[in-house]
Write a protein that holds these residues in place. Structure first.
Motif, PDB file in Angstrom:
ATOM      1  N   LEU A   1      86.062  42.574  -7.293  1.00 57.91           N
ATOM      2  CA  LEU A   1      84.697  42.539  -6.760  1.00 57.91           C
ATOM      3  C   LEU A   1      84.655  43.113  -5.346  1.00 57.91           C
ATOM      4  CD1 LEU A   1      81.741  41.697  -6.874  1.00 57.91           C
ATOM      5  CD2 LEU A   1      82.429  39.399  -6.121  1.00 57.91           C
ATOM      6  N   ALA A   2      85.595  42.691  -4.507  1.00 53.58           N
ATOM      7  CA  ALA A   2      85.637  43.190  -3.129  1.00 53.58           C
ATOM      8  C   ALA A   2      85.923  44.688  -3.095  1.00 53.58           C
ATOM      9  CB  ALA A   2      86.690  42.433  -2.332  1.00 53.58           C
ATOM     10  N   SER A   3      86.770  45.159  -3.997  1.00 47.07           N
ATOM     11  CA  SER A   3      87.097  46.585  -4.058  1.00 47.07           C
ATOM     12  C   SER A   3      85.872  47.402  -4.456  1.00 47.07           C
ATOM     13  CB  SER A   3      88.225  46.831  -5.062  1.00 47.07           C
ATOM     14  OG  SER A   3      89.428  46.219  -4.640  1.00 47.07           O
TER      15      SER A   3
ATOM     16  N   TRP B   1      91.300  35.393   4.566  1.00 50.17           N
ATOM     17  CA  TRP B   1      90.145  36.288   4.632  1.00 50.17           C
ATOM     18  C   TRP B   1      90.218  37.423   3.612  1.00 50.17           C
ATOM     19  CZ3 TRP B   1      86.754  34.015   7.646  1.00 50.17           C
ATOM     20  CH2 TRP B   1      87.199  33.244   8.708  1.00 50.17           C
ATOM     21  N   GLY B   2      90.937  37.224   2.519  1.00 48.91           N
ATOM     22  CA  GLY B   2      91.183  38.298   1.563  1.00 48.91           C
ATOM     23  C   GLY B   2      89.952  39.063   1.127  1.00 48.91           C
ATOM     24  N   PHE B   3      88.920  38.369   0.675  1.00 49.18           N
ATOM     25  CA  PHE B   3      87.714  39.027   0.167  1.00 49.18           C
ATOM     26  C   PHE B   3      87.062  39.877   1.244  1.00 49.18           C
ATOM     27  CE2 PHE B   3      83.126  39.168  -0.328  1.00 49.18           C
ATOM     28  CZ  PHE B   3      82.987  39.650  -1.622  1.00 49.18           C
ATOM     29  N   TRP B   4      86.934  39.346   2.451  1.00 51.81           N
ATOM     30  CA  TRP B   4      86.232  40.052   3.516  1.00 51.81           C
ATOM     31  C   TRP B   4      87.058  41.213   4.058  1.00 51.81           C
ATOM     32  CZ3 TRP B   4      81.383  39.233   3.403  1.00 51.81           C
ATOM     33  CH2 TRP B   4      80.894  37.989   2.991  1.00 51.81           C
ATOM     34  N   ILE B   5      88.374  41.063   4.073  1.00 51.24           N
ATOM     35  CA  ILE B   5      89.224  42.164   4.530  1.00 51.24           C
ATOM     36  C   ILE B   5      89.041  43.374   3.628  1.00 51.24           C
ATOM     37  CG2 ILE B   5      91.622  42.965   4.706  1.00 51.24           C
ATOM     38  CD1 ILE B   5      92.378  40.246   5.773  1.00 51.24           C
ATOM     39  N   ILE B   6      89.030  43.140   2.320  1.00 59.57           N
ATOM     40  CA  ILE B   6      88.880  44.242   1.369  1.00 59.57           C
ATOM     41  C   ILE B   6      87.475  44.826   1.446  1.00 59.57           C
ATOM     42  CG2 ILE B   6      88.981  44.920  -1.050  1.00 59.57           C
ATOM     43  CD1 ILE B   6      90.893  42.566  -1.491  1.00 59.57           C
ATOM     44  N   SER B   7      86.471  43.978   1.479  1.00 56.87           N
ATOM     45  CA  SER B   7      85.082  44.442   1.497  1.00 56.87           C
ATOM     46  C   SER B   7      84.769  45.261   2.740  1.00 56.87           C
ATOM     47  CB  SER B   7      84.124  43.244   1.419  1.00 56.87           C
ATOM     48  OG  SER B   7      84.318  42.522   0.226  1.00 56.87           O
ATOM     49  N   LEU B   8      85.201  44.759   3.899  1.00 57.82           N
ATOM     50  CA  LEU B   8      84.903  45.437   5.154  1.00 57.82           C
ATOM     51  C   LEU B   8      85.777  46.646   5.385  1.00 57.82           C
ATOM     52  CD1 LEU B   8      84.348  42.332   7.477  1.00 57.82           C
ATOM     53  CD2 LEU B   8      82.625  43.819   6.439  1.00 57.82           C
TER      54      LEU B   8
ATOM     55  N   LEU C   1      97.230  50.182   1.553  1.00 58.19           N
ATOM     56  CA  LEU C   1      97.828  49.033   2.243  1.00 58.19           C
ATOM     57  C   LEU C   1      97.140  47.751   1.801  1.00 58.19           C
ATOM     58  CD1 LEU C   1      99.613  47.754   4.480  1.00 58.19           C
ATOM     59  CD2 LEU C   1      97.764  48.261   6.079  1.00 58.19           C
ATOM     60  N   VAL C   2      95.824  47.820   1.696  1.00 58.34           N
ATOM     61  CA  VAL C   2      95.027  46.661   1.301  1.00 58.34           C
ATOM     62  C   VAL C   2      95.309  46.255  -0.143  1.00 58.34           C
ATOM     63  CG1 VAL C   2      92.680  45.810   0.975  1.00 58.34           C
ATOM     64  CG2 VAL C   2      93.211  47.242   2.945  1.00 58.34           C
ATOM     65  N   THR C   3      95.386  47.235  -1.041  1.00 60.73           N
ATOM     66  CA  THR C   3      95.571  46.906  -2.453  1.00 60.73           C
ATOM     67  C   THR C   3      96.951  46.323  -2.721  1.00 60.73           C
ATOM     68  OG1 THR C   3      96.302  49.166  -3.021  1.00 60.73           O
ATOM     69  CG2 THR C   3      93.947  48.696  -3.144  1.00 60.73           C
ATOM     70  N   ILE C   4      97.975  46.909  -2.132  1.00 61.65           N
ATOM     71  CA  ILE C   4      99.337  46.403  -2.337  1.00 61.65           C
ATOM     72  C   ILE C   4      99.493  45.027  -1.720  1.00 61.65           C
ATOM     73  CG2 ILE C   4     101.782  46.782  -1.810  1.00 61.65           C
ATOM     74  CD1 ILE C   4     101.247  49.780  -1.978  1.00 61.65           C
ATOM     75  N   ALA C   5      98.933  44.839  -0.511  1.00 59.98           N
ATOM     76  CA  ALA C   5      99.002  43.534   0.147  1.00 59.98           C
ATOM     77  C   ALA C   5      98.272  42.472  -0.659  1.00 59.98           C
ATOM     78  CB  ALA C   5      98.400  43.628   1.549  1.00 59.98           C
ATOM     79  N   SER C   6      97.185  42.854  -1.318  1.00 61.10           N
ATOM     80  CA  SER C   6      96.444  41.907  -2.161  1.00 61.10           C
ATOM     81  C   SER C   6      97.320  41.408  -3.307  1.00 61.10           C
ATOM     82  CB  SER C   6      95.189  42.574  -2.731  1.00 61.10           C
ATOM     83  OG  SER C   6      94.303  42.961  -1.716  1.00 61.10           O
ATOM     84  N   GLY C   7      98.075  42.320  -3.903  1.00 63.71           N
ATOM     85  CA  GLY C   7      98.951  41.937  -4.999  1.00 63.71           C
ATOM     86  C   GLY C   7     100.080  41.040  -4.551  1.00 63.71           C
ATOM     87  N   VAL C   8     100.679  41.369  -3.416  1.00 61.92           N
ATOM     88  CA  VAL C   8     101.773  40.544  -2.899  1.00 61.92           C
ATOM     89  C   VAL C   8     101.279  39.149  -2.538  1.00 61.92           C
ATOM     90  CG1 VAL C   8     103.462  40.295  -1.031  1.00 61.92           C
ATOM     91  CG2 VAL C   8     103.073  42.528  -2.063  1.00 61.92           C
ATOM     92  N   ALA C   9     100.083  39.083  -1.932  1.00 62.07           N
ATOM     93  CA  ALA C   9      99.505  37.791  -1.549  1.00 62.07           C
ATOM     94  C   ALA C   9      98.956  37.034  -2.751  1.00 62.07           C
ATOM     95  CB  ALA C   9      98.395  38.007  -0.519  1.00 62.07           C
TER      96      ALA C   9
END
Length: 200
Positions: free
Chosen positions: A145-147, A111-118, A128-136
């Motif tokens: 785009l989501a950011s 759910w990466g895109f929706w987690i960031i968007s919401l 937390l979201v940005t660092i987790a996005s990089g690790v994932a």
């Protein structure tokens, strides 16, 4: 000989003084940038104070805050992607978000895109979201785009509220600025509590 007693400025007066400073926009941009990757405090309070001083800057400030926050998010992504075992892990431990981070990593796979968007609708720490996005290793274009969606929603909504309702809100905020600050800090803490609750 007349003695001049200098009145001590209140916290609200100091905030408004900062908001009227010629470099206020630069500081707001800087805070928006670092808040997306490691700094704990969001730029919202400064933005509100700046719009109380001049609400005609609403759309420009929203634009600057969005762009700088997204760029800061890219730094957070890079920390997660390249430097997690050193800098990234230290940041997560500093905020005691280890369990939440593990949970987010798993959820990002699906759910990466929706987690960031919401995220723009919640007080969850964006770092937390940005660092987790990089690790994932979430697709970088998808992340950007989501950011943009999340950050623009947050800052344009805040600016719109101050632009259209600013005159009515200004008197209240000036009178109860300390209360507003406490409420902002409560919301900030709530974001960290939420992610810990989700993780558990």
């Amino acid at each position: 000989m007349e003695i001049i007693v200098k009145k001590k400025r209140s916290f609200g007066e100091k905030i408004m003084s900062c908001a009227r400073h010629k470099h206020a926009t630069t500081w707001m941009v800087f805070i928006s940038f670092i808040e997306s990757s490691f700094f704990p405090f969001p730029p919202d309070l400064l933005i509100v104070a700046m719009l109380m001083a001049d609400r005609t800057k609403a759309w420009a400030l929203a634009f600057y805050a969005t762009i700088s926050s997204v760029l800061g998010g890219m730094l957070g992504y890079a920390i997660g992607f390249f430097l997690f075992e050193t800098l990234g892990e230290w940041i997560i431990k500093t905020y005691s978000l280890q369990e939440a981070f593990i949970r987010f990593q798993h959820d990002f796979q699906e759910w990466g895109f929706w987690i960031i968007s919401l995220k723009g609708l919640t007080p969850i720490p964006f770092k937390l979201v940005t660092i987790a996005s990089g690790v994932a290793q979430l697709d970088f274009k998808t992340f950007v785009l989501a950011s943009i969606i999340a950050r623009s929603f947050r800052f344009y909504l805040l600016s719109a509220l101050m632009y259209f309702f600013g005159p009515a809100a200004t008197e209240f905020i000036q009178k109860y600025l300390t209360l507003v600050l406490v409420a902002t800090l409560v919301i900030l803490v709530a974001g960290f509590v939420i992610v810990k609750y989700i993780a558990s």
